[in-house]
Design a protein around this motif. Structure first.
Motif, PDB file in Angstrom:
ATOM      1  N   ASN A 222     108.056 -23.040  57.549  1.00 19.92           N
ATOM      2  CA  ASN A 222     106.725 -22.497  57.796  1.00 19.92           C
ATOM      3  C   ASN A 222     106.306 -21.662  56.584  1.00 19.92           C
ATOM      4  OD1 ASN A 222     108.029 -19.932  58.136  1.00 19.92           O
ATOM      5  ND2 ASN A 222     108.490 -20.527  60.256  1.00 19.92           N
ATOM      6  N   ILE A 223     105.116 -21.117  56.640  1.00 21.82           N
ATOM      7  CA  ILE A 223     104.595 -20.354  55.504  1.00 21.82           C
ATOM      8  C   ILE A 223     105.506 -19.184  55.152  1.00 21.82           C
ATOM      9  CG2 ILE A 223     102.694 -18.902  54.683  1.00 21.82           C
ATOM     10  CD1 ILE A 223     102.047 -21.840  54.658  1.00 21.82           C
ATOM     11  N   ARG A 224     105.996 -18.497  56.174  1.00 19.81           N
ATOM     12  CA  ARG A 224     106.841 -17.323  55.925  1.00 19.81           C
ATOM     13  C   ARG A 224     108.116 -17.711  55.204  1.00 19.81           C
ATOM     14  NH1 ARG A 224     111.171 -14.837  58.316  1.00 19.81           N
ATOM     15  NH2 ARG A 224     111.267 -12.549  58.111  1.00 19.81           N
ATOM     16  N   SER A 225     108.819 -18.717  55.702  1.00 24.10           N
ATOM     17  CA  SER A 225     110.092 -19.105  55.092  1.00 24.10           C
ATOM     18  C   SER A 225     109.891 -19.643  53.678  1.00 24.10           C
ATOM     19  CB  SER A 225     110.805 -20.146  55.955  1.00 24.10           C
ATOM     20  OG  SER A 225     110.043 -21.331  56.076  1.00 24.10           O
ATOM     21  N   ILE A 226     108.783 -20.350  53.453  1.00 23.41           N
ATOM     22  CA  ILE A 226     108.493 -20.865  52.116  1.00 23.41           C
ATOM     23  C   ILE A 226     108.269 -19.719  51.130  1.00 23.41           C
ATOM     24  CG2 ILE A 226     106.758 -22.084  50.742  1.00 23.41           C
ATOM     25  CD1 ILE A 226     106.414 -23.992  53.122  1.00 23.41           C
ATOM     26  N   LEU A 227     107.477 -18.731  51.534  1.00 25.23           N
ATOM     27  CA  LEU A 227     107.202 -17.596  50.655  1.00 25.23           C
ATOM     28  C   LEU A 227     108.463 -16.779  50.385  1.00 25.23           C
ATOM     29  CD1 LEU A 227     103.769 -16.358  52.067  1.00 25.23           C
ATOM     30  CD2 LEU A 227     104.199 -17.620  49.941  1.00 25.23           C
ATOM     31  N   LEU A 228     109.288 -16.602  51.402  1.00 23.77           N
ATOM     32  CA  LEU A 228     110.506 -15.810  51.224  1.00 23.77           C
ATOM     33  C   LEU A 228     111.504 -16.509  50.308  1.00 23.77           C
ATOM     34  CD1 LEU A 228     111.111 -14.341  54.806  1.00 23.77           C
ATOM     35  CD2 LEU A 228     110.112 -13.235  52.811  1.00 23.77           C
ATOM     36  N   THR A 229     111.679 -17.815  50.476  1.00 22.88           N
ATOM     37  CA  THR A 229     112.609 -18.526  49.593  1.00 22.88           C
ATOM     38  C   THR A 229     112.041 -18.608  48.171  1.00 22.88           C
ATOM     39  OG1 THR A 229     111.686 -20.626  50.417  1.00 22.88           O
ATOM     40  CG2 THR A 229     113.783 -19.900  51.331  1.00 22.88           C
ATOM     41  N   ALA A 230     110.718 -18.638  48.039  1.00 26.19           N
ATOM     42  CA  ALA A 230     110.113 -18.592  46.704  1.00 26.19           C
ATOM     43  C   ALA A 230     110.423 -17.254  46.030  1.00 26.19           C
ATOM     44  CB  ALA A 230     108.611 -18.805  46.794  1.00 26.19           C
ATOM     45  N   CYS A 231     110.367 -16.180  46.809  1.00 27.40           N
ATOM     46  CA  CYS A 231     110.724 -14.855  46.284  1.00 27.40           C
ATOM     47  C   CYS A 231     112.183 -14.822  45.835  1.00 27.40           C
ATOM     48  CB  CYS A 231     110.483 -13.780  47.336  1.00 27.40           C
ATOM     49  SG  CYS A 231     108.738 -13.438  47.674  1.00 27.40           S
ATOM     50  N   LEU A 232     113.043 -15.454  46.609  1.00 28.75           N
ATOM     51  CA  LEU A 232     114.454 -15.539  46.225  1.00 28.75           C
ATOM     52  C   LEU A 232     114.595 -16.315  44.918  1.00 28.75           C
ATOM     53  CD1 LEU A 232     117.429 -15.088  46.673  1.00 28.75           C
ATOM     54  CD2 LEU A 232     117.423 -16.913  48.382  1.00 28.75           C
ATOM     55  N   GLY A 233     113.814 -17.383  44.762  1.00 21.18           N
ATOM     56  CA  GLY A 233     113.822 -18.152  43.524  1.00 21.18           C
ATOM     57  C   GLY A 233     113.394 -17.314  42.327  1.00 21.18           C
ATOM     58  N   GLY A 340     118.668 -11.740  50.766  1.00 17.19           N
ATOM     59  CA  GLY A 340     118.438 -12.153  52.152  1.00 17.19           C
ATOM     60  C   GLY A 340     118.275 -10.965  53.082  1.00 17.19           C
ATOM     61  N   SER A 341     119.122  -9.957  52.867  1.00 13.62           N
ATOM     62  CA  SER A 341     119.030  -8.761  53.716  1.00 13.62           C
ATOM     63  C   SER A 341     117.739  -7.991  53.465  1.00 13.62           C
ATOM     64  CB  SER A 341     120.238  -7.851  53.463  1.00 13.62           C
ATOM     65  OG  SER A 341     120.251  -7.384  52.123  1.00 13.62           O
ATOM     66  N   LEU A 342     117.255  -8.036  52.223  1.00 14.18           N
ATOM     67  CA  LEU A 342     116.008  -7.336  51.889  1.00 14.18           C
ATOM     68  C   LEU A 342     114.775  -8.100  52.350  1.00 14.18           C
ATOM     69  CD1 LEU A 342     116.844  -6.139  48.246  1.00 14.18           C
ATOM     70  CD2 LEU A 342     116.868  -4.760  50.340  1.00 14.18           C
ATOM     71  N   LEU A 343     114.841  -9.434  52.294  1.00 10.86           N
ATOM     72  CA  LEU A 343     113.684 -10.264  52.628  1.00 10.86           C
ATOM     73  C   LEU A 343     113.615 -10.651  54.099  1.00 10.86           C
ATOM     74  CD1 LEU A 343     113.801 -12.712  49.563  1.00 10.86           C
ATOM     75  CD2 LEU A 343     112.129 -10.887  49.945  1.00 10.86           C
ATOM     76  N   GLY A 344     114.731 -10.517  54.793  1.00 14.99           N
ATOM     77  CA  GLY A 344     114.757 -10.926  56.187  1.00 14.99           C
ATOM     78  C   GLY A 344     115.158 -12.370  56.394  1.00 14.99           C
ATOM     79  N   LEU A 345     115.822 -12.972  55.403  1.00 20.12           N
ATOM     80  CA  LEU A 345     116.359 -14.320  55.547  1.00 20.12           C
ATOM     81  C   LEU A 345     117.786 -14.256  56.075  1.00 20.12           C
ATOM     82  CD1 LEU A 345     115.201 -15.950  52.162  1.00 20.12           C
ATOM     83  CD2 LEU A 345     114.457 -16.634  54.460  1.00 20.12           C
ATOM     84  N   PRO A 346     118.245 -15.262  56.826  1.00 21.32           N
ATOM     85  CA  PRO A 346     119.647 -15.287  57.240  1.00 21.32           C
ATOM     86  C   PRO A 346     120.549 -15.188  56.014  1.00 21.32           C
ATOM     87  CG  PRO A 346     118.413 -16.998  58.379  1.00 21.32           C
ATOM     88  CD  PRO A 346     117.496 -16.430  57.347  1.00 21.32           C
ATOM     89  N   PRO A 347     121.490 -14.248  55.969  1.00 26.35           N
ATOM     90  CA  PRO A 347     122.274 -14.020  54.747  1.00 26.35           C
ATOM     91  C   PRO A 347     123.080 -15.231  54.290  1.00 26.35           C
ATOM     92  CG  PRO A 347     123.182 -12.799  56.613  1.00 26.35           C
ATOM     93  CD  PRO A 347     121.850 -13.311  57.034  1.00 26.35           C
TER      94      PRO A 347
END
Length: 422
Positions: A222-233, A340-347
């Protein structure tokens, strides 16, 4: 009037050329892969064996400076010092540079020494050099011409990479993609694939299992997961630049202030010993246990990735041998846990994405990286992996683990630039 006989003769000649070339590469690539698989298995067993010895006899950590002197002696005695490394293998695919056969045993022994005494390094740098040397040797024996020799070198690279990681498709694509960024050597696809598969099969027969993980928590697309993984990138791109610059400048400063190779490795080894006394052995060797813990349990210390960069830069920069890709996996996975812990993604998921994205950023191989994510973690979440890989690839600029790598096309626009990686 149509001359059917001439057309048939012409087409038959072309078909026979392709068939003969196909059969030729089946034989050469199979031989390269089978031998490469055996060499890779022996190399893996050797690294595992000395790692166990080091764990049983902790005093070996204090002898790392002596190990560095031994490595410097090996390279000086064989006249390989300063000229034979992974960049030589990469250059040999684009040019007519020759790969000395002595490089294979010397890099094998030197990497084993590094791991025996606790240097912070991987093993794939040695694998690429072993594979490239093996491919070059076999190509010389069967008297391949210059263009085919380039493919033979890539065959060897893919075979040894596959043997070490158990990822045959990644190995084949990596060998084709790492030489020149923006250009994939498709003519090497069949040979590299055959070599990688034969090496994979050889290691399986010798009792070695491929590396793989099961991701339990993969976010929905979804939009949230895409944006968060982009931030990780984005984060991985920044860390990749720091890592590449750390390796580059540590090597330059060490060579500048300690021109004698024996003194250089001894000083670097002493610095690592002192750091180990202060911090512990967590960052010694490959750190495979830390990588597994990060991906399987989502556990890592917030500063793990920083200290691994420091230990690896000192190890490689001061002349010890091994590789930078497994340290890259360590840095990427532990950084992923933190982000992951900062962005709220599963670690666990963030660790896996961090590993793949940082790998992409430091080797500039987005296709091989995406395939690596599937071979290591399965196809679940592949779109999110692709998002992070794409972002890290573009924002990492023209930095690379390998200065011999050529950047053929710009990462920002469709423009031919043909420049060396930084």
């Amino acid at each position: 009037m149509i001359d059917y006989k001439s057309i048939i003769k012409h087409d038959s000649k072309r078909i026979s050329q392709y068939a003969l070339s196909f059969l030729k590469w089946i034989l050469i690539a199979s031989l390269t892969g089978i031998i490469g698989g055996g060499v890779g298995a022996l190399f893996r067993y050797a690294i595992d064996y000395v790692t166990k010895i080091r764990g049983s006899y902790p005093f070996l950590y204090y002898l790392l400076p002596l190990g560095g002197v031994m490595i410097a002696f090996l390279y000086r005695a064989t006249k390989l010092s300063g000229v034979a490394d992974t960049n030589l293998i990469i250059d040999s695919v684009r040019t007519d540079r020759k790969i000395p056969i002595l490089l294979a045993p010397v890099i094998f022994i030197s990497t084993v020494i590094t791991h025996l005494f606790g240097g912070s390094a991987g093993r794939e740098g040695a694998a690429l050099q072993l594979g490239g040397t093996l491919g070059s040797f076999i190509g010389t024996v069967v008297k391949l011409d210059e263009k085919d020799m380039h493919i033979a070198v890539m065959c060897g690279m893919s075979g040894l990479f596959s043997a070490l990681f158990g990822t045959p498709l990644t190995a084949a694509l990596f060998a084709m993609e790492v030489i020149s960024v923006g250009v994939i050597y498709y003519s090497a696809f069949v040979p590299c694939m055959i070599s990688a598969l034969c090496a994979y099969g050889s290691t399986a027969l010798l009792g070695l299992k491929p590396v793989s993980f099961m991701l339990e928590k993969v976010p929905d697309l979804n939009i949230r997961s895409i944006l968060l993984t982009a931030c990780l990138g984005i984060g991985c791109a920044v860390v990749s630049i720091i890592f590449c610059l750390s390796l580059k400048w540590t090597h330059k400063l060490a060579a500048k202030y300690f021109q004698n190779e024996y003194l250089r490795t001894a000083v670097g080894g002493t610095a690592i010993v002192l750091l180990t006394l202060l911090i512990g052995t967590r960052y010694s060797g490959t750190g495979a246990d830390v990588i597994s813990l990060a991906i399987e349990s989502g556990e890592a210390l917030p500063y793990d990735f920083v200290l691994k960069i420091l230990f690896t830069a000192l190890t490689i920069g001061f002349g010890y041998k091994g590789g930078e890709i497994i340290p890259t996996f360590f840095i990427g996975s532990t950084f992923g846990v933190l982000m992951g812990s900062l962005l709220g993604l599963p670690p666990q998921f963030a660790a896996a994405v961090g590993l793949v994205s940082l790998f992409c950023a430091v080797v500039n191989c987005p296709i091989a990286s995406l395939v690596l994510s599937v071979e290591l973690f399965g196809s679940s979440g592949i779109v999110l992996f692709a998002v992070s890989v794409a972002v890290s690839y573009m924002l990492s600029g023209y930095y690379s683990l390998y200065s011999g790598q050529k950047i053929m096309y710009s990462k920002r626009r469709a423009r031919y630039i043909n420049k060396n990686a930084k």
